[in-house]
Scaffold this active site. Structure first.
Site, mmCIF file in Angstrom:
data_model
loop_
_atom_site.group_PDB
_atom_site.id
_atom_site.type_symbol
_atom_site.label_atom_id
_atom_site.label_comp_id
_atom_site.label_asym_id
_atom_site.label_seq_id
_atom_site.Cartn_x
_atom_site.Cartn_y
_atom_site.Cartn_z
ATOM 1 N N ARG A 91 0.872 -1.184 0.000
ATOM 2 C CA ARG A 91 0.000 0.000 0.000
ATOM 3 C C ARG A 91 0.912 1.238 0.000
ATOM 4 N NH1 ARG A 91 -5.082 0.123 3.835
ATOM 5 N NH2 ARG A 91 -5.718 1.649 2.270
ATOM 6 N N ASP A 238 -2.565 9.014 8.179
ATOM 7 C CA ASP A 238 -1.749 7.976 7.543
ATOM 8 C C ASP A 238 -0.375 8.504 7.158
ATOM 9 O OD1 ASP A 238 -3.779 5.610 7.110
ATOM 10 O OD2 ASP A 238 -4.813 7.502 6.821
ATOM 11 N N ASN A 248 -5.358 11.643 5.459
ATOM 12 C CA ASN A 248 -6.177 10.701 6.226
ATOM 13 C C ASN A 248 -7.282 10.182 5.304
ATOM 14 O OD1 ASN A 248 -6.688 9.383 8.783
ATOM 15 N ND2 ASN A 248 -8.562 10.569 8.899
#
Ligand code: MRU
Length: 356
Positions: A91, A238, A248
């Protein structure tokens, strides 16, 4: 945190096997999956069996440790380079993932050509990443609880609770601490389309801890802010850029704009492992674009007891699905870290940022 009264972490490793809560099954079924090989662990991140910045950071670290245990003595470093590449591509947005991978690789590097020492150092380092994440989130809870009002009506987006970390959580940790200390806390949980981390995960966590809450459609948050029913917003992150901009879950920016318009403080909570000092601003944060099918379909438990997916849009309608957005620093009242609450500014970020 407690699951049915039993202390449970989101992810851990036992004898080289990574174990984690199967998050897509929640809240309908609580089950643990075992991942014996680092490629299984990598897949658990890309398929979002585990998700949330801190949780995937620890998982990435454990995956690298698994690779170190698997790697042949002859060709150890080539095996590790390939494993690091696999793990890094799972990711793109959460900084914690890259921090966790790098932390373990550095420990391996420190062992030089002593392969047995490298394997042992990798396992110790991965455990340190996980334990540090849990400790940071506990500290975030203590610092953040100080700004939670005695009567708190709090909006949160996505899941930045303990399922998104190893334990405690970021945005939800201050609410756990405030609730346990006797403050009157009520949480407005944004559903968080398309994957519904708020409705599925945050609501489940809050229920386990006995924190009063209501799930709301994402588009209801602005209404409750304007009418005065919400008096504070806390979200996770994040990745945090060097200038204080914050990435985020998609929809966070909209929530920050509504909070600004309503004059409500908008806090971000994150461990300093989420800070990317090499990322100058939010414009430089890679934003993951996921399959449009996550928007076109939903999934859940049927009355027949099957886990099924259902299409909710016209057959053939395409969809776009950015997983994150960026909230500019100017909209943020403060960033709650394990080192205290800092200003969302280059100076604030520089005062706590870690280097590896
Ligand atoms: O796509 P996810 O579920 O991995 O999203 C990450 C998040 O959990 C949220 O953006 C959260 O608010 C950040 S805190 C881990």
């Amino acid at each position: 945190m407690l699951v049915n009264g039993v202390h449970t972490r989101t992810v851990w490793m036992e004898d080289g096997v990574v174990k984690m809560i199967d998050q897509p099954r929640l809240p309908h079924e609580f089950r643990i999956v075992d991942l014996p090989h680092h490629t299984d662990t990598a897949k658990s991140i890309s398929t979002m069996i585990v998700r949330g910045a801190g949780a995937i950071g620890a998982t990435g670290a454990y995956g690298i440790a698994q690779a170190a245990l698997e790697a042949p003595e002859d060709g150890f470093h080539a095996y590790m380079a390939a494993a690091a590449d696999t793990m890094s591509k799972t990711r793109p947005t959460a900084q914690n993932l890259f921090y966790g991978i790098k932390y373990v690789l550095k420990a391996i590097e420190g062992a030089g050509d002593d392969i047995a020492a490298a394997r042992a150092a990798a396992v110790t380092a991965a455990q340190a990443v996980a334990d540090d994440d849990a400790a940071c989130c506990e500290a975030i809870g203590r610092h953040g609880a100080a700004v939670v009002p005695d009567v708190a009506r709090v909006s949160t987006h996505c899941n930045a609770g303990w399922l998104a970390f190893v334990d405690w959580g970021s945005a939800i940790s201050p609410l756990y601490v405030a609730h346990r200390s006797g403050k009157d806390v009520f949480v407005f949980v944004d559903e968080t389309r398309p994957r519904s981390q708020g409705a599925r995960l945050t609501a489940w966590e809050l229920g386990q801890e006995g924190v009063p809450h209501a799930v709301i459609a994402d588009n209801a948050a602005g209404h409750y802010m304007r009418t005065g029913e919400i008096n504070m917003v806390i979200v996770g992150s994040d990745r945090i850029a060097a200038n204080g901009d914050v990435a985020n879950k998609i929809g966070t920016y909209t929530s920050a704009l509504a909070a600004k318009a309503a004059g409500i403080p908008f806090y971000v909570a994150a461990p300093t492992t989420t800070i990317d000092p090499d990322c100058p601003s939010g414009d430089d944060i890679p934003i993951e674009e996921r399959s449009g099918d996550e928007v076109r379909f939903t999934w859940g438990w049927s009355d027949a007891g099957e886990f099924i997916r259902i299409r909710t849009v016209p057959d053939g309608s395409p969809a776009r699905n950015p997983a994150f957005d960026v909230t500019p620093a100017a909209l943020i009242a403060g960033i709650i870290t394990e080192k205290g609450i800092i200003e969302a500014s280059p100076e604030g970020i520089a005062s706590v940022a870690r280097t590896l």
